[in-house]
Scaffold this motif. Sequence first.
Motif, short mmCIF file in Angstrom:
data_model
loop_
_atom_site.label_atom_id
_atom_site.label_comp_id
_atom_site.label_asym_id
_atom_site.label_seq_id
_atom_site.Cartn_x
_atom_site.Cartn_y
_atom_site.Cartn_z
N HIS A 27 33.86 -9.49 -18.83
CA HIS A 27 35.00 -8.59 -18.65
C HIS A 27 36.17 -9.32 -17.99
O HIS A 27 37.34 -9.06 -18.30
N THR A 38 21.09 -11.35 -15.12
CA THR A 38 20.86 -10.11 -15.86
C THR A 38 22.02 -9.87 -16.82
O THR A 38 23.13 -10.38 -16.60
N PRO A 39 21.81 -9.10 -17.88
CA PRO A 39 22.91 -8.78 -18.81
C PRO A 39 24.11 -8.13 -18.10
O PRO A 39 25.26 -8.41 -18.45
N GLU A 40 23.83 -7.31 -17.09
CA GLU A 40 24.92 -6.64 -16.37
C GLU A 40 25.78 -7.64 -15.61
O GLU A 40 27.02 -7.53 -15.60
N GLU A 41 25.13 -8.61 -14.99
CA GLU A 41 25.90 -9.63 -14.25
C GLU A 41 26.71 -10.51 -15.21
O GLU A 41 27.87 -10.84 -14.92
N TRP A 42 26.13 -10.88 -16.35
CA TRP A 42 26.89 -11.66 -17.33
C TRP A 42 28.04 -10.85 -17.90
O TRP A 42 29.12 -11.40 -18.18
N MET A 43 27.84 -9.54 -18.09
CA MET A 43 28.90 -8.70 -18.62
C MET A 43 30.10 -8.64 -17.67
O MET A 43 31.24 -8.57 -18.10
N THR A 44 29.83 -8.68 -16.36
CA THR A 44 30.92 -8.70 -15.38
C THR A 44 31.78 -9.95 -15.58
O THR A 44 33.02 -9.89 -15.52
N PRO A 81 24.51 -15.71 -12.67
CA PRO A 81 24.04 -14.42 -13.20
C PRO A 81 22.67 -14.58 -13.86
O PRO A 81 22.37 -15.60 -14.49
N PRO A 136 23.55 -10.93 -22.56
CA PRO A 136 23.66 -9.63 -23.23
C PRO A 136 23.41 -9.75 -24.73
O PRO A 136 23.54 -10.83 -25.32
N TYR A 156 27.54 -13.55 -27.37
CA TYR A 156 28.23 -13.96 -26.15
C TYR A 156 28.15 -15.48 -26.04
O TYR A 156 27.10 -16.07 -26.31
N ASN A 174 33.72 -11.57 -25.05
CA ASN A 174 32.34 -12.08 -25.11
C ASN A 174 32.21 -13.50 -24.55
O ASN A 174 31.36 -14.27 -24.99
#
Length: 421
Positions: free
Chosen positions: A163, A154-160, A152, A250, A264, A173
């Motif tokens: 989750h 980007t923050p969005e990819e790390w957030m996936t 990953p 993130p 995180y 986190n």
Amino acid sequence: MPNTVERKKIALCGIILGLYIKKKKQARVHRRVWCKDWLRKRGELGSHATIYRELHDKPEDGFIQYMRMDVNSFHTLLGKVEPYITKQDTHLRQSICAEARLEATLRFLASGCSYTALQYSTRISKQSLSLIIPETCKAIYTALRDDYLKTPTTPEEWMTVAHGFQRRWNFPNCLGAIDGKHVSIRAPRDSGSYFYNYKGNHSIVLLAICDANCEFIYADIGTNGRVSDGGVWDKCSVSSLIQNNTVGLPEDAILGSSSLPFPYVFVADDAFPLQRHIMKPFSHRSQDTRERIFSYRLSRARRTVENAFGILANRFRVFHSPIDLPPSKIEYIVLACTSLHNFLIRDHVRHYTPEGSLDVEDLSVGQIIPGTWRQTPELPGTQRVIYNDMADGKSVREQFMDYFNGEGAVSWQHLYIGEEG
């Protein structure tokens, strides 16, 4: 003119030279064919000359055990790597087809056998295998890395990823589980103790980060075995990006009703340093209940990388004996295996990790049921070096400990630390 003695010496030298030349001529081997007859039959009989074709036509007889994947997975993989490994025929001889190259490579990874032993089942000479297998491993990694071994950014990819850990392992986190594995090798000539590790053998280190599904999201391979896991982490690219805040993590987030934001983090064991973005368990000596709960919750999430390494070594037996190749070629063998691991666990999980392969928890009694991969000893082990805690990491760990003992508690956690809730 030479005297009698000198003439005798000259005559004796002539006789000796004549005998030497005659012996050399007798010892000279005249090559009459490109290769041995039993190897040439691969071209005469076609691909049906190998055990692979028999198992391919009747996969129920053991194709999965032979290749570590089913027939459909093999052809899907072949379609991805064929452009990288297809060779042109010449007017002198026919090239070895992409299917045979991939078959030989997968069999080498699955069995860990030598090129000499492998040549008899593939009808490809060991000299050709020594070129084909490293080249095909590099092709597998090249073909799969963008889709199956992508870190990953980007923050969005790390957030996936986070989750996934929250949903499956109740650790908020969390961006991944970190661990290192020593890949045993034959020490290169004149390398001395450069690759010698604490287990008493020679190795290079595979440092990996796994997500909640036991897939690798980062792999660093090549550091000599003398370096500890923490030392490998300090040198790897992801560590540098985290230190420079350029990896796209993130922003800190509030958990539940807490007043302080939580960063995180990655979860690791005692071999790694405690830092703001790396959490490891408390020392095993004299833990109180709150610390034991935190350590249990962390180990529960970190078990994903243990299972990933276990399945990897269990399915690809090349990891179970020293690999007798230059380290530069071994690196592509390891990267090919990690890519194949993700490819199979994501798209063909039923055959690659059937029920019972991975560790599971019996929440009713607080017991961990080991996966079947643990029944086979894994070679070699992982170095464990305890680092001193860093102040910032300690404060973050305290935050998570308070959360897991309060609002973030799960109903069964006391069972796993041997106390009633």
